[in-house]
Write a protein that holds these residues in place. Structure first.
Motif, PDB file in Angstrom:
ATOM      1  N   HIS A  86       0.732  -1.297   0.116  1.00  0.00           N
ATOM      2  CA  HIS A  86      -0.147  -0.188   0.027  1.00  0.00           C
ATOM      3  C   HIS A  86       0.880   1.292  -0.019  1.00  0.00           C
ATOM      4  CE1 HIS A  86      -3.560  -2.333   0.160  1.00  0.00           C
ATOM      5  NE2 HIS A  86      -2.989  -3.086   1.013  1.00  0.00           N
ATOM      6  N   CYS A  91      -7.550  -0.706  -5.496  1.00  0.00           N
ATOM      7  CA  CYS A  91      -7.331  -1.008  -3.897  1.00  0.00           C
ATOM      8  C   CYS A  91      -8.661  -0.230  -3.302  1.00  0.00           C
ATOM      9  CB  CYS A  91      -6.207  -0.398  -3.335  1.00  0.00           C
ATOM     10  SG  CYS A  91      -6.160  -0.370  -1.478  1.00  0.00           S
ATOM     11  N   HIS A 132      -7.257   2.786  -1.260  1.00  0.00           N
ATOM     12  CA  HIS A 132      -6.486   3.802  -1.827  1.00  0.00           C
ATOM     13  C   HIS A 132      -6.764   3.978  -3.269  1.00  0.00           C
ATOM     14  CE1 HIS A 132      -4.060   1.958   1.673  1.00  0.00           C
ATOM     15  NE2 HIS A 132      -4.804   2.890   2.152  1.00  0.00           N
ATOM     16  N   CYS A 150      -2.671   3.031  -5.019  1.00  0.00           N
ATOM     17  CA  CYS A 150      -1.620   2.583  -4.577  1.00  0.00           C
ATOM     18  C   CYS A 150      -0.796   1.478  -5.388  1.00  0.00           C
ATOM     19  CB  CYS A 150      -1.936   1.918  -2.950  1.00  0.00           C
ATOM     20  SG  CYS A 150      -2.881   0.474  -3.078  1.00  0.00           S
TER      21      CYS A 150
HETATM   22 ZN    ZN Z   1      -3.857   0.370  -1.021  1.00  0.00          ZN
END
Ligand code: ZN
Length: 293
Positions: A156, A172, A175, A178
């Protein structure tokens, strides 16, 4: 002589084995990851059939709680995998098999396996990174497995994302773009519409090598590993490791001065010596260490 059980608890399958090391695996079984109850039941049944073990080591997909002092020790915690958040794994295996259990991340277990029997023998600072459905990393610093606040989350970290070259937003759930969001097997399939195993276009693997190299130079910058071992299903793509060697060397720009890097990346960034067995063998190694409770 003590005999140990190992479980590599993965998001798609659980590899279980009984033995003392790569030359002495006395029983092994791979169980598909379905519901927590069914998967744990089948795992317990395997060990009941396989005979007595002195301790069991578990290397689990995560995030996990591996703090022995914590009331939630041995749980898979905030995983986005449906049905698996806050699954009690370590204590449940310990209770049902009545043996001490050691519990860590799947990647730390794989790192430990490679350290004891594989590509990281004799090293004290290295990492094992898996590029499969997701991306995860573990390893050692100064001869000790990497832990910390929770445990490292290599997958991440943020990497540069050129939206002109690659408008794909990433996969993700936390995020978006990432490292795992852009470069995992799930990301490859999401971006190109087919699983990585079916993709042979140059552009697919050039972009993948570029993303993996960007993350790896961050790892090199922060941990200064003596070696990086790259495992996982995506890494079996032909030629990918060579492209990564080229891109990491370019990105380092000659700044990191060491024979390991100067003599070519092939000995520095390598495949696991234990192949797909690093995790389950590492779980056996984990069981053999002090700390199983
Ligand atoms: Zn992530």
């Amino acid at each position: 002589m003590s005999v140990f059980g190992g479980i590599e608890a993965g998001g798609t399958k659980w590899r279980c084995a009984v033995g003392t090391g790569p030359d002495d695996v006395r029983a092994a079984e791979t169980i598909p990851t379905t519901t927590p109850a069914e998967t744990i039941d089948r795992t317990v049944e395997f060990f009941e059939r396989a005979g007595r073990v002195d301790a069991v080591g578990i290397g689990s997909f995560g995030p996990v709680d591996r703090d022995a002092e914590s009331p939630t020790w041995g749980q898979i915690t905030t995983t986005p995998k449906p049905g698996w958040a806050h699954t009690v794994v370590g204590p449940e295996i310990r209770r049902r098999l009545s043996v001490p259990v050691a519990f860590d991340t799947d990647v730390n277990a794989a790192a430990l396996g490679e350290h004891r029997w594989g590509a990281a023998q004799g090293l004290d600072t290295f990492c094992y990174i898996t590029v499969g459905t997701g991306i995860g990393g573990g390893g050692m610093a100064g001869g000790k497995l990497l832990h910390g606040l929770v445990h490292p989350e290599f997958g991440h970290v943020r990497i540069p994302h050129d939206l002109d070259r690659d408008p794909f937003p990433g996969v993700c759930p936390y995020h978006g773009d990432c490292w795992e969001g852009l470069a995992s097997g799930r990301a490859i399939e999401g971006r190109w519409g087919r699983p990585a195993t079916e993709l042979i276009d140059e552009a697919v693997w050039e972009l993948e090598a570029h993303y993996l190299a960007l993350g790896l130079v961050s790892v090199i910058g922060i941990l200064s590993p003596q070696r990086i071992i790259l495992g996982g299903g995506v890494m079996t793509a032909p030629g990918l490791l060579k492209r990564i060697h080229r891109d990491v060397k370019d990105l380092l720009g000659g700044y990191v001065e060491s024979p390991a890097v100067d003599q070519g990346m092939a000995g520095y960034i390598t495949a696991p010596s234990l192949g797909s067995q690093s995790g389950v063998l590492g779980a056996i190694a984990l069981a053999s260490m002090d700390g199983a409770t």
